[in-house]
Design an enzyme around this catalytic site. Structure first.
Site, PDB file in Angstrom:
ATOM      1  N   THR A  46      28.251  32.521  70.011  1.00 12.08           N
ATOM      2  CA  THR A  46      27.234  32.800  70.863  1.00 12.08           C
ATOM      3  C   THR A  46      27.647  32.828  72.442  1.00 12.08           C
ATOM      4  O   THR A  46      26.542  33.203  73.094  1.00 12.08           O
ATOM      5  CB  THR A  46      26.149  31.938  70.625  1.00 12.08           C
ATOM      6  N   GLY A  47      28.854  32.460  72.938  1.00  9.16           N
ATOM      7  CA  GLY A  47      28.939  32.626  74.257  1.00  9.16           C
ATOM      8  C   GLY A  47      29.252  33.899  74.589  1.00  9.16           C
ATOM      9  O   GLY A  47      29.292  34.925  74.023  1.00  9.16           O
ATOM     10  N   LYS A  48      29.220  34.164  76.198  1.00  8.66           N
ATOM     11  CA  LYS A  48      29.716  35.584  76.667  1.00  8.66           C
ATOM     12  C   LYS A  48      30.747  36.425  76.153  1.00  8.66           C
ATOM     13  O   LYS A  48      30.646  37.425  75.722  1.00  8.66           O
ATOM     14  CB  LYS A  48      29.614  35.347  78.352  1.00  8.66           C
ATOM     15  N   GLN A  49      31.951  35.575  76.117  1.00 12.66           N
ATOM     16  CA  GLN A  49      33.081  36.058  75.570  1.00 12.66           C
ATOM     17  C   GLN A  49      33.083  36.346  74.011  1.00 12.66           C
ATOM     18  O   GLN A  49      33.231  37.341  73.679  1.00 12.66           O
ATOM     19  CB  GLN A  49      34.422  35.384  76.082  1.00 12.66           C
ATOM     20  N   ILE A 125      42.469  32.661  71.761  1.00  7.36           N
ATOM     21  CA  ILE A 125      42.425  33.501  73.053  1.00  7.36           C
ATOM     22  C   ILE A 125      42.500  32.676  74.390  1.00  7.36           C
ATOM     23  O   ILE A 125      42.947  33.187  75.244  1.00  7.36           O
ATOM     24  CB  ILE A 125      41.316  34.609  73.021  1.00  7.36           C
ATOM     25  N   GLU A 127      42.561  30.973  77.579  1.00  6.32           N
ATOM     26  CA  GLU A 127      43.670  30.604  78.689  1.00  6.32           C
ATOM     27  C   GLU A 127      43.409  29.345  79.543  1.00  6.32           C
ATOM     28  O   GLU A 127      42.148  28.975  79.577  1.00  6.32           O
ATOM     29  CB  GLU A 127      43.791  31.746  79.531  1.00  6.32           C
ATOM     30  N   TYR A 189      50.063  45.897  75.321  1.00  5.09           N
ATOM     31  CA  TYR A 189      49.359  47.399  75.264  1.00  5.09           C
ATOM     32  C   TYR A 189      50.302  48.453  75.731  1.00  5.09           C
ATOM     33  O   TYR A 189      49.941  49.688  75.241  1.00  5.09           O
ATOM     34  CB  TYR A 189      48.121  47.138  76.263  1.00  5.09           C
ATOM     35  N   HIS A 281      52.553  33.307  83.542  1.00  7.36           N
ATOM     36  CA  HIS A 281      52.170  32.243  82.694  1.00  7.36           C
ATOM     37  C   HIS A 281      52.785  31.033  82.779  1.00  7.36           C
ATOM     38  O   HIS A 281      54.003  30.893  83.516  1.00  7.36           O
ATOM     39  CB  HIS A 281      52.959  32.850  81.272  1.00  7.36           C
TER      40      HIS A 281
END
Length: 328
Positions: A46-49, A125, A127, A189, A281
């Site tokens: 339910t968080g933004k991300q 995911i 970071e 990508y 990284h």
């Protein structure tokens, strides 16, 4: 700062050796396989991300079946049930995978919760997860044989046109015949876009992340790709820091040689990086005389891998080699 990073990298290298010898955790490599029926839940739903990327996953066609938010259990979000715990979600939905969009301070605890619930595939995911937290996660991982972790600090994993778990742009992917594994999200990508453009497409794309302590490495993915009859070629994207690429080269020498060898193309980022300085990284640092790009390139080329010096040529080089081998 550099000294503490060197100490962490020494611990990391010890863990890598431990995991390599650990047949328990290696049994979970097959959990990386996804298809259109793979059921997924989301931690931090339910968080933004969590909300944004869950909506993207649903639009892509991923079978997202619910999410976890400890204070909102029993409600609904995006038309799906919200559970108070992973254990509760597992009992109700029987998921194959969970994706974690929990902020860094709570991310390791979220991984452990999914691990204790024996979710087959855990994709983190997030970071910036504290490395000392990931040491604890690593201890828990190598002592079990039910769950496989991808990440943290990664774009996720996708079986094109079937199941998208993570933050990658779905539209650049196309179902095809190439397995992609990468420490870099954006270069993943790039490889995907190129293989789509030349008509090769992808079977499975795994962003393993660039942190010193992660749950899945090159060898884990290479085993899946080499055993998969649909995967005809491989792209491996590495970067400076650690010895994961060198170990991948050793693995390919042993298991991908001879007349049935699958073509592998690689790109190594950080050729001009100075020793002792972190490049992006947390794990991208040349330390103690190890981790340089040239050593990695030499090891991969010795294993028969085509290493391109330009990230813009990965798809072209692989297509050219597959055409030579009459695989396209």
């Amino acid at each position: 700062m550099a000294a503490s990073m060197r100490a962490l990298l020494k611990v990391r290298d010890g863990f890598v050796a431990g995991v390599r010898c650990n047949s328990q955790y290696n049994k979970t490599r097959g959990n990386l396989k996804l298809n259109g029926d793979s059921r997924v839940i989301c931690q931090g739903f339910t968080g933004k991300q969590g909300t944004f990327h869950s909506q993207q996953a649903l639009e892509y066609g991923t079978k997202l079946v619910g999410g976890i938010s400890p204070k909102k259990g029993g409600t609904q979000h995006l038309g799906l049930p919200v559970f108070a715990s992973v254990a509760e979600a597992k009992k109700a939905t029987d998921p194959h995978a969970t994706v974690i969009y929990v902020p860094p301070p709570g991310a390791a605890a979220a991984i452990i919760e999914a691990l204790e619930a024996e979710i087959p595939l855990i994709v983190c995911i997030t970071e910036g997860v504290p490395q000392h937290d990931m040491v604890k996660v690593k201890h828990a991982l190598i002592s079990q044989s039910k769950s496989r972790l991808v990440g943290p600090n990664c774009p996720g994993i996708i079986a094109p046109e079937q199941c998208k778990i993570g933050i990658m742009p779905g539209h650049i992917h196309k179902r095809g015949k190439i397995g992609v594994v990468s420490r870099s999200g954006t270069l993943t990508y790039e490889a995907v876009h190129q293989t789509t453009e030349v008509g090769l497409g992808q079977t499975l794309c795994v962003g393993i992340g660039g942190d010193p302590f992660n749950g899945t490495d090159f060898i884990d993915c290479l085993e899946v790709f080499l055993k998969d009859p649909e995967t005809k070629g491989i792209i491996l994207i590495g970067e400076i820091g650690g010895v994961a690429e060198e170990k991948a080269a050793d693995y390919l020498t042993e298991y991908n040689s001879g007349i049935k060898a699958k073509p592998v193309v690689s790109f190594i980022a950080g050729v001009s990086a100075p020793p002792g300085r972190r490049m992006g990284h947390a794990g991208a640092i040349i330390s103690g005389g190890k981790g340089g790009a040239n050593d990695k390139i030499a090891a991969l080329e010795k294993a028969g891998v085509i290493v391109t010096r330009s990230p813009a040529k990965m798809g072209h080089e692989l297509f050219k080699e597959m055409k030579r081998l009459e695989l396209v």
